[in-house]
Write an enzyme that holds these catalytic residues in place. Structure first.
Site, short mmCIF file in Angstrom:
data_model
loop_
_atom_site.label_atom_id
_atom_site.label_comp_id
_atom_site.label_asym_id
_atom_site.label_seq_id
_atom_site.Cartn_x
_atom_site.Cartn_y
_atom_site.Cartn_z
N HIS A 68 -2.46 -2.00 -9.81
CA HIS A 68 -3.40 -1.42 -8.88
C HIS A 68 -4.66 -2.26 -8.89
O HIS A 68 -5.05 -2.78 -9.93
CB HIS A 68 -3.74 0.02 -9.30
CG HIS A 68 -4.33 0.82 -8.19
ND1 HIS A 68 -5.66 0.80 -7.89
CD2 HIS A 68 -3.73 1.64 -7.29
CE1 HIS A 68 -5.87 1.59 -6.86
NE2 HIS A 68 -4.72 2.10 -6.45
N HIS A 108 0.88 -1.18 0.00
CA HIS A 108 0.00 0.00 0.00
C HIS A 108 0.92 1.23 0.00
O HIS A 108 1.71 1.41 -0.91
CB HIS A 108 -0.93 -0.11 1.22
CG HIS A 108 -2.04 0.88 1.29
ND1 HIS A 108 -2.38 1.72 0.26
CD2 HIS A 108 -2.92 1.19 2.29
CE1 HIS A 108 -3.41 2.48 0.62
NE2 HIS A 108 -3.75 2.18 1.86
N ASP A 163 2.72 5.72 -6.65
CA ASP A 163 3.98 5.58 -5.92
C ASP A 163 5.20 5.48 -6.83
O ASP A 163 6.32 5.56 -6.36
CB ASP A 163 3.92 4.32 -5.03
CG ASP A 163 2.85 4.46 -3.97
OD1 ASP A 163 2.84 5.51 -3.32
OD2 ASP A 163 2.03 3.54 -3.82
C1 COA Z 1 -1.25 -2.99 -5.94
C2 COA Z 1 -1.36 -4.51 -5.93
C3 COA Z 1 -1.24 -4.99 -4.45
C4 COA Z 1 -2.75 -4.91 -6.46
O1 COA Z 1 -2.88 -6.27 -6.30
P1 COA Z 1 -4.12 -7.10 -6.83
O2 COA Z 1 -5.24 -6.23 -7.22
O3 COA Z 1 -4.42 -8.13 -5.78
O4 COA Z 1 -3.59 -7.74 -8.16
P2 COA Z 1 -3.05 -9.22 -8.35
O5 COA Z 1 -1.98 -9.51 -7.33
O6 COA Z 1 -4.22 -10.14 -8.42
O7 COA Z 1 -2.36 -9.09 -9.77
C5 COA Z 1 -2.88 -9.61 -10.98
C6 COA Z 1 -1.74 -10.19 -11.78
O8 COA Z 1 -0.75 -9.18 -12.06
C7 COA Z 1 0.50 -9.52 -11.43
N1 COA Z 1 1.02 -8.30 -10.81
C8 COA Z 1 0.32 -7.38 -10.09
N2 COA Z 1 1.12 -6.36 -9.74
C9 COA Z 1 2.34 -6.66 -10.23
C10 COA Z 1 3.58 -6.00 -10.16
N3 COA Z 1 3.70 -4.83 -9.55
N4 COA Z 1 4.64 -6.57 -10.76
C11 COA Z 1 4.51 -7.76 -11.41
N5 COA Z 1 3.35 -8.43 -11.50
C12 COA Z 1 2.28 -7.89 -10.91
C13 COA Z 1 0.15 -10.57 -10.37
O9 COA Z 1 1.26 -11.39 -10.10
C14 COA Z 1 -0.98 -11.29 -11.05
O10 COA Z 1 -0.42 -12.11 -12.05
P3 COA Z 1 -1.06 -13.56 -12.37
O11 COA Z 1 -2.43 -13.27 -12.91
O12 COA Z 1 -0.14 -14.18 -13.33
O13 COA Z 1 -1.12 -14.28 -11.05
C15 COA Z 1 -0.28 -5.17 -6.79
O14 COA Z 1 -0.41 -4.70 -8.14
C16 COA Z 1 1.11 -4.90 -6.26
O15 COA Z 1 1.58 -5.62 -5.38
N6 COA Z 1 1.84 -3.86 -6.81
C17 COA Z 1 3.14 -3.51 -6.32
C18 COA Z 1 3.02 -2.71 -5.04
C19 COA Z 1 2.52 -1.30 -5.28
O16 COA Z 1 3.02 -0.60 -6.15
N7 COA Z 1 1.57 -0.91 -4.46
C20 COA Z 1 1.04 0.45 -4.49
C21 COA Z 1 -0.39 0.49 -4.86
S1 COA Z 1 -0.93 2.17 -5.04
#
Ligand code: COA
Length: 437
Positions: A307, A268, A363
């Site tokens: 996101h 987050h 971010d």
């Molecule tokens: C923000 C976040 C937690 C959202 O998670 P979510 O909605 O649960 O999305 P998911 O984890 O289901 O992701 C969907 C797919 O994209 C991939 N993915 C998501 N974010 C990714 C990232 N930053 N880098 C690489 N792969 C990513 C996941 O591994 C998943 O792949 P799969 O379908 O092969 O399993 C996630 O994108 C993340 O961890 N991002 C990095 C942290 C970040 O920047 N957070 C700030 C948010 S404002």
């Protein structure tokens, strides 16, 4: 025939049900009438991590994740960033309308009146270790305000709420600046109420021996814009924490501290700190393809990308990229920007990211600006928490005034043992029944 219903047939019983639509959703409680018999609890929904569950109605922030739209109270965030100050936007989020000139004057004066910390709060901060993480200090000190203002627990009294909201918005920059000075071992700087919200924050961060601090106007405006962009983002993890904790009628300092704790995680608000660490690890543009390969192999995530709601470019990232240019004219270009730009370019052309609709989020670029301004990565999430306090409070107030809301208490699908008897100590271990917690 009423078309605004969802018709469900329960194949177990053959019974049919008409569930009315409510603003495009169905009410989960309407499912409870679907039963196999009087002993049956009724149908529940199972939705880990709230992927498809609205937990509230809200009139504060609108996001269209597919189109990359973010609006506060109907106003596009781009227009607010261009035309308003952070405190104007704070007023808007909390009250629903932009302030008139007179309303803004009264609002700014009242926030300014609450910038000082009680000396005991200052002493509380002094007790932290020299190398304590600023976010840990921030979260604890916000919670500790609960001990200074015990009347804050009367959360159903609108006047009490009004005062605590002003107190918190006034005090979070002071606490944030104190955590920063503490980590550097510098003496604390008291608020200067002649200055704007962002300028005063800069004063408390960076004033040394000069009698009066003068903020660079370009940097102060950039900080103000960053605050506007971070002010609210509907039902994200920390806002959900604020609403959940606040729903027990805990006081707003404790609820806000719970929201801050949720914000601190790397998935987050902690992501901006992780982005900078990631850019350091990558080191140079030529190492980007190898890094991306590891991301695609699932070794780690590309921080600042992806996101839950945005499946398009995060509009805040676009504005930050633009604001970065004016900051760099003052501070000099942050070398990490070139790595970030190249990383974005490569990722947005890569099938892995395209297919999953992974775009830079807020971010990705914010940390690069903060670092150029002189902040260490450990401070980044605290910088996020200052403006988000406004969004948390707006959402908290909306929740308390919503007659449909009750204490937040999800259901579960129980997967543990059926009832069983306690085995005497001497007989335990003879049967293979133990599970780890
Ligand atoms: C923000 C976040 C937690 C959202 O998670 P979510 O909605 O649960 O999305 P998911 O984890 O289901 O992701 C969907 C797919 O994209 C991939 N993915 C998501 N974010 C990714 C990232 N930053 N880098 C690489 N792969 C990513 C996941 O591994 C998943 O792949 P799969 O379908 O092969 O399993 C996630 O994108 C993340 O961890 N991002 C990095 C942290 C970040 O920047 N957070 C700030 C948010 S404002």
């Amino acid at each position: 025939m009423d078309k605004e219903v969802l018709n469900i047939v329960d194949r177990r019983t053959g019974a049919a049900y008409d569930l009315p639509f409510f603003k495009g959703a169905i009410r989960a409680m309407d499912l409870r009438q679907i039963k196999t018999g009087p002993e049956d609890f009724g149908v529940m929904t199972y939705d880990p991590a709230f992927l498809n569950t609205a937990s509230c109605q809200s009139a504060i922030t609108f996001i269209d994740g597919d189109k990359g739209i973010l609006r506060y109270r109907g106003y596009p965030v781009e227009q607010l960033a261009e035309n308003c100050t952070f405190l104007e936007v704070a007023y808007l989020l909390l009250n629903g309308e932009l302030p008139t000139e007179a309303e803004l004057k009264e609002w700014v004066e009242s926030i300014t009146r609450h910038t000082m910390l009680h000396e005991t709060s200052k002493k509380f901060l002094e007790g932290f270790r020299y190398n304590a993480h600023p976010m840990g200090m921030f979260i604890s000190t916000v919670a500790a305000l609960s001990t200074v203002y015990p009347e804050a627990r009367h959360v159903l009294d609108p006047e009490v709420r009004r005062l605590q909201i002003r107190r918190l918005i006034g005090k979070v920059p002071t606490i944030a600046a104190y955590t920063y000075r503490h980590s550097l071992g510098f003496p604390y700087v008291y608020p200067d109420n002649d200055l704007s919200y962002a300028e005063n924050f800069m004063n408390m961060l960076w004033k040394m021996v000069e009698p009066k601090y003068t903020a660079n106007p370009v940097l102060a405006r950039a900080l103000d814009i960053l605050f506007i962009l971070h002010a609210d983002h509907e039902q994200n993890c920390s806002t959900n924490a604020m609403r959940a904790v606040g729903s027990s009628q805990a006081d707003p300092f404790l609820s806000t501290s719970a929201a801050c704790a949720a914000l601190s995680g790397p998935l987050h608000g902690g992501a901006n700190e992780e982005v900078l660490k990631m850019l350091d690890v990558i080191g140079s543009k030529d190492k980007i393809p190898a890094y991306i390969d590891k991301v695609k192999a699932g070794e780690f995530k590309l921080m600042g990308f992806g996101h839950r709601v945005y499946k398009n470019y995060d509009p805040r990232a676009r504005i930050i990229k633009w604001a970065a240019e004016s900051v760099f004219e003052v501070t000099g270009r942050n070398a990490k920007l070139d790595i970030a730009l190249e990383l974005e370019r490569i990722a947005l052309e890569d099938d892995y990211f395209v297919k999953r609709k992974l775009y830079p989020n807020v971010d990705f670029y914010s940390g690069i600006i903060y670092q150029a301004m002189g902040f260490k990565p450990e401070m980044f999430t605290v910088l996020f928490a200052i403006p988000r306090t406004v969004g948390w409070l707006a959402q908290w107030q909306e929740m308390l005034c919503d007659a449909e809301q009750k204490i937040a208490r999800p259901r579960q699908v129980y997967t543990g043992y059926e009832a069983r008897d306690v085995v005497p100590m001497e007989k335990r271990g003879l049967t293979a029944t133990s599970t780890t917690a």
